[in-house]
Structures are given as C-alpha cells and as structure tokens.
Write an enzyme that holds these catalytic residues in place. Structure first.
Site, PDB file in Angstrom:
ATOM      1  N   HIS A 102       2.194   3.156  -3.227  1.00 52.42           N
ATOM      2  CA  HIS A 102       1.504   4.309  -3.845  1.00 52.42           C
ATOM      3  C   HIS A 102       2.173   5.608  -3.412  1.00 52.42           C
ATOM      4  CE1 HIS A 102      -1.819   1.990  -5.447  1.00 52.42           C
ATOM      5  NE2 HIS A 102      -2.068   1.446  -4.269  1.00 52.42           N
ATOM      6  N   ASP A 115       0.846  -1.198   0.000  1.00 56.33           N
ATOM      7  CA  ASP A 115       0.000   0.000   0.000  1.00 56.33           C
ATOM      8  C   ASP A 115       0.882   1.249   0.000  1.00 56.33           C
ATOM      9  OD1 ASP A 115      -2.231   1.704   0.317  1.00 56.33           O
ATOM     10  OD2 ASP A 115      -3.276   0.186   1.475  1.00 56.33           O
ATOM     11  N   HIS A 139      -8.164   2.837   5.933  1.00 49.98           N
ATOM     12  CA  HIS A 139      -7.367   4.008   5.527  1.00 49.98           C
ATOM     13  C   HIS A 139      -7.738   5.150   6.460  1.00 49.98           C
ATOM     14  CE1 HIS A 139      -5.035   2.942   1.946  1.00 49.98           C
ATOM     15  NE2 HIS A 139      -5.960   2.006   1.784  1.00 49.98           N
ATOM     16  N   HIS A 174      -9.187  -3.856   6.659  1.00 53.21           N
ATOM     17  CA  HIS A 174      -8.115  -3.001   6.132  1.00 53.21           C
ATOM     18  C   HIS A 174      -8.656  -1.566   6.111  1.00 53.21           C
ATOM     19  CE1 HIS A 174      -4.869  -1.982   3.079  1.00 53.21           C
ATOM     20  NE2 HIS A 174      -5.757  -1.087   2.730  1.00 53.21           N
ATOM     21  N   TYR A 195     -11.144   6.072  -3.965  1.00 51.34           N
ATOM     22  CA  TYR A 195     -10.018   5.140  -3.820  1.00 51.34           C
ATOM     23  C   TYR A 195      -8.744   5.887  -3.428  1.00 51.34           C
ATOM     24  CZ  TYR A 195      -7.692   0.722  -5.246  1.00 51.34           C
ATOM     25  OH  TYR A 195      -7.031  -0.465  -5.290  1.00 51.34           O
TER      26      TYR A 195
END
Lengths: 295, 337
Positions: free
Chosen positions: B16, B13, B195, B193, B284
C-alpha cells in the site's frame, strides 16, 4: 391482449419477490409456484394468492405442462441444471436467476432483442445487471479496453448462496462485462458492508477507454440515456454523483434502491435481479403474443 | 520461554505504502535478507491480496505472481505466505499462487463476514497449504461476535485465527480482552496484526502475546499501510529482552531496515495526521494515500474525509467511497460558503 402464463421455481426471497412483481404484470399471468417445502412462507403466500402450488419442484409442472409457458428459476446453480433439462423437454422458455449460466447472458437494457427466442437465458449477477449497462453505454461512445466494477451490498442482503460461493459473483460478472458490456477485459469486486441501518446497493464502474477515443460529452450523454433506460424497469436506479473523467479513465457511481415489494428497499441488489428477469420475461411474452396474433 | 512466530508483512501490507509498485529485484533482495535473518514467514501479495491489482486499489507495477515466484526462489528457510480477500481474489488465484510455491494463505474477511471464507480455506487445506483466518477491522465488532466469527473460520479449517486491527484503532485493554476470549473459545493458534496509527502497535502486540497470541505480524521499518505495523526489528529485540524466542536475528533485521528498506521508502513511515486520524476514527489503513489524493482533487482536508468515512462505517476495500464522500463534502462546503 391476452397474457402469457408464467411459473416460478423456488419459494425463497427471490421467488417471493418475483411473485409480487408478476402479480402486477400486464403481459404475464403467474399461475404456478414450484417449491419443495409446502409449509414455507413463500409457498403459503402462493396458496393464498390462489396459485397452483407444487411441492415437488418442477416435476409438478412436468405432470401439468399446460399451466406455464415461461419459467423463472430462483433456486440454485445445481438445481437449475436439472430444471433446465426438464423445461427444455417440455418446451418452456426459462429465465435463470441462478449462477448456473447454461444459456446466454441477458441484460434487458443491452441485449434482450438478440435473445427473444432463446430457450434459456441467464441473468448474470446483481452487480452485472447494475453495471454492465453502463459499461455498454461507455463502450458505445468510446471503445472500452478495461472495465472494472465494485459492487457494495449490505451484508443482510447477501444470502447464503452468494456467501457460500462468492467467486461465482466475481468470475461471472467479469465475464458479463466482456461478453455483454463489450469491454476487452473485465474485472469485478464485491464488498459486503454490515452497517446498520443497512446501506443501499452501490456500484462503482471504472472504464479505461482506447487511447484517443475519449469523448466526455458523448460518454455523458450515452450514460444518461442508459440510466433512463434501466430506470424504466428498475425505478430506484440512479447516478450518485457526476461521473469523473481522468485521462482515459471514466468513473461512474451508482446507487440502486429496491422497490420494496417483498424485499426491503436496501436490497437493491436483489430487486435489480428480479426486475430484470420480469422485464425480460415480459418482452418474451409480448413477442409471443405478437407472433400468435400474426398467425 | 514461549515461542512466537512472526510473519513479515512489508511485501504485502507495505505494498500500500509503495502504491503497489514493488519490483522483482526489490522482492528478491528483501526476501533473501529476511530469509538470512531467519524470519519464519514472509507475506507477498498486492496490498489487497491476490487479484487486488485494480483501479479501485491501485494497479500493480509488476504481476504479483512474478513477485511471489521471486520470493519463493529467494527463500530456502522462510515460508512464503499470500493474502486472499474473498470478493477480490478467487480460488483460481489461490491455486496459481500455490502452484508457484506459496506455503501459506491468509484468508481475510471483514470481522462479521467470516462465512465467505469457507470455500477458500477448505480449498487451501486440500492443497496442503497452511491456513490462516484473518478477521479484519476487528475493532468494529463486539467480543462475542468476534468469537462467533473466529469459530466459523476454525470450523472451515483455519490453523490460526488472527485478530486484525486494520484501522490501528484498538487500545491495549481491548486487544487483551479479545485475545483472552478467543484463547478460551478456540483450540487453534491465535494471531494478532497491528497498525501503529495510535502509536500502540507494540503495546497492543505485547498485550496480545500476554493473553496467548503466538502468531504476530510485523513490518520492517514500519513498512505497512497507514503508519505501518509493529516494527519487526524492534519487536524482535523487545521479545528477546523479555526472554521470548522468535528465532529472528534482530541485528540482521536492523541492517535490513536501515540499508535495504529505508532507501526505497517513498516517505518516512511516521504517524502523520492522516494515520492518526484513521486510528482515531477507525478507518481502514490503506485509505491513507487515496484520501490524500481525494483531498487534493476536491480541495479538502483529508482528515475531514477520513472522519466522515469512519462515521459512515465504511469497511475495508471500499476505496470508491473515498471519492464519493469527498464529492459530497465538497458539495456541502460549496453550499455553506
């Protein structure tokens, strides 16, 4: 001018859309639908249209070989291997809309003339039919080192076959970008978008051209010529926004709206496959009629 | 007390945030340190998974297989995981990763498209890998749809099914509702998961654990897309305080965060206006840097691009739509000026 006789194997969505398109053709006469379930919607519709209907697939044709000269296979890769064998024995020209890819890849706007006499041609993938013409157009103006495409289709237009074997899409399309599009290296990505109302098919093409060969005007002109060419058999094919140039990189954005024949308009991905197959078959037919007239 | 297994995602991750430029040296150093801190799973791949190196998502500075190989060599305790998004990566990519030693694969699809993962999960099982079904953008589907899709992944052989809040858009009650429903419907392990775009990664993770999630993702120093994920070293400490066992040495994790990760970060992983907007609009998380670049190109506010992407229900992987939307917005601005 006479017509060349055509038949379809597979009475699902693709077969049914082919049926609508072929009924309008000036060079092909659709005579036969070969399915496996006589009660299916596609088979029922074929009966209503007065077509000869076989519910034992291509075996029906083997017993009545004079009914058809050109066959469209809208079944599956597995079934196509058998169908292709039978068609070859009967001497019938075959358009393969499955991922089996026994015959050469064909994109009507790019390499049809080279394959007019092929006994079996493969239509690659929907993403391939949409994007390979653009890769080829760019490659004619500036050598394409790397061609990458992203095909985004509405979830609703992705059938069980595509879903069960999504790698086939990425691998076959990448091969087509190289073999037919002319890129040294190809890559393909597919995205399913479930938004409602369903989105139109969208394709993005990135091409990296050889150092020093970038010619924006030439590329623009070549891409625009190609878009017009594809539009001649897929009217809903268009550029979404101006291509972007960045160093040696060209990016082209496409949208494909389906004709709405049997399938809904958002299913541009399916429409471009059936449209390309019919276009290729019509050229095969014209060629046969010309040859016959000259005899 | 219950046991939670943590997967460290900074090397996937976080790719990115690193614009996919991790080097073999960095992966080796980080993996070795995470291994020494007893992190059970470490995920290594391009941010968009195997085969993600592309113009669409960003070309990898180093072939990801070399990075995975380096991680496998550096870890004698931690298991190495890879991400695979069908439509981007293929079974061939999976086999290559397995051949060089990847132990676990997480097969990721949009939350409503689980059926494209069947072949990949089944192949991974045949290869003897541990399997995870990863339902991305979980905030975009109602709970019953999420359950239906999770059950599909379970039926394909997933050992664990994850609720993935790719946009960092879920609120704690929504996480709890989803995990609770999955816990009732599935027999396999449930993962979560997060963010941190709305500063809820830790809160959401605790809500998930309370409802029975046992597999949790974290990124050390929040090195993940957008505002990053649940911060692993903090999570390890919080769980220890709660008496929940993770096996991770959080003191060593703090050292990794401070001494190894912080110096290589391109910027601090704080909640910027773009990350906040992504969490708010449900976009996203890997779109952040792409939207920044598009905003610059078309002289726009990146937040306007992100809000529009959210409105159009753009899903993960559609980075090409960022330019498309930006070009449209720029056109509209011209007309109104």
């Amino acid at each position: 001018m006479g017509k060349v006789k055509a038949g379809i194997i597979g009475s699902g969505n693709i077969g049914s859309d082919l049926m609508v398109k072929l009924m309008k053709s000036e060079t092909l006469e659709l005579t036969t639908m070969m399915g496996i379930d006589a009660s299916s919607r596609g088979m029922q519709h074929a009966k209503k249209l007065g077509l000869t209907v076989f519910d034992n697939g291509i075996e029906g044709l083997a017993e009545n070989p004079d009914l058809v000269d050109i066959v469209f296979d809208a079944t599956s890769a597995g079934a196509h291997i058998h169908n292709a064998g039978v068609a070859k024995e009967l001497g019938k020209q075959m358009l393969d809309l499955t991922p089996a890819a026994i015959g050469p890849f064909v994109v009507p706007a790019v390499n049809l003339h080279e394959n007019l006499h092929a006994e079996n041609v493969n239509l690659i993938t929907c993403g391939g039919q949409a994007t390979i013409p653009i890769i080829h157009a760019i490659n004619q103006a500036a050598k394409v080192e790397y061609g990458e495409i992203i095909a985004t289709i509405s979830s609703r237009s992705a059938g069980p076959g595509t879903r069960a074997n999504i790698d086939e899409f990425t691998e076959t399309t990448a091969k087509g970008i190289e073999q037919v599009g002319g890129a040294k290296k190809g890559k393909a990505i597919i995205i399913l978008n479930p938004a409602e109302p369903p989105i139109m098919m969208r394709d993005t093409i990135h091409a990296i051209v050889e150092e020093g060969s970038m010619d924006r005007e030439e590329i623009m002109a070549s891409v625009q010529r190609m878009v017009r060419h594809v539009q001649s058999y897929v009217p809903g094919y268009k550029l979404r926004t101006e291509p972007i140039f960045d160093g040696n990189n060209v990016t082209v954005f496409l949208e494909i709206e389906g004709a709405g024949h049997y399938l809904p308009k958002y299913a541009g991905n399916l429409d471009i496959m059936t449209s390309a197959a019919v276009k290729a078959a019509e050229e095969f037919a014209k060629n046969r009629l010309k040859v016959a007239a000259n005899k | 007390m219950s046991k939670i297994k943590i997967t460290e995602v900074a090397l996937r991750d976080g790719s990115h945030a690193m614009s996919h430029q991790y080097t073999v040296e960095q992966v080796k150093t980080i993996t070795k340190a995470l291994n020494d801190a007893s992190v059970p799973y470490i995920e290594v791949s391009h941010g968009d998974g195997l085969g993600g190196s592309s113009i669409q998502y960003g070309l990898s500075g180093t072939d990801e297989l070399k990075l995975i190989e380096a991680a496998v060599e550096a870890a004698d305790f931690s298991k190495i995981a890879v991400l695979l998004i069908p439509g981007i990566g293929t079974i061939e990519d999976l086999k290559n990763a397995h051949r060089i030693g990847a132990d676990m694969v997480r097969v990721a699809t949009h939350v409503t498209e689980a059926d494209v993962s069947k072949q990949h999960l089944e192949t991974a099982k045949e290869l003897g890998m541990e399997t995870v079904g990863f339902l991305m953008m979980s905030h975009m589907a109602p709970v019953d749809k999420l359950i239906e899709q999770a059950k599909l992944m379970e039926s394909y052989g997933a050992d664990t099914v994850y609720v993935v809040d790719s946009a960092g858009a879920l609120l704690p009650d929504q996480v709890a509702e989803r995990i609770k429903a999955l816990r009732q419907a599935l027999t396999v392990d449930i993962g979560f998961h997060a963010h941190n775009n709305l500063s809820l990664a830790m809160g959401n993770t605790l809500a998930a654990i309370k409802q029975g999630a046992t597999r949790i993702d974290g990124s050390v120093r929040c090195l993940g897309a957008g505002a990053g994920n649940t911060q692993t070293e903090v999570l390890a400490a919080v769980l220890e305080k709660m008496g929940i066992e993770t096996g991770i040495d959080f003191y060593k994790m703090m050292d990794i965060a401070e001494n190894i990760i912080a110096p290589i970060l391109p910027g601090t992983q704080e909640i910027t206006k773009d990350s906040l907007t992504m969490g708010y609009a449900g976009v996203y998380s890997s779109f952040r840097l792409h939207a920044e670049r598009a905003a610059k190109r078309y002289n726009l506010d990146s937040r306007d691009i992100l809000i529009e992407l959210g409105k159009q229900k753009i899903v993960g992987g559609q980075e090409d739509m960022i330019i498309d939307v930006a070009a449209e917005l720029a056109k509209k601005n011209k007309i109104t000026v």
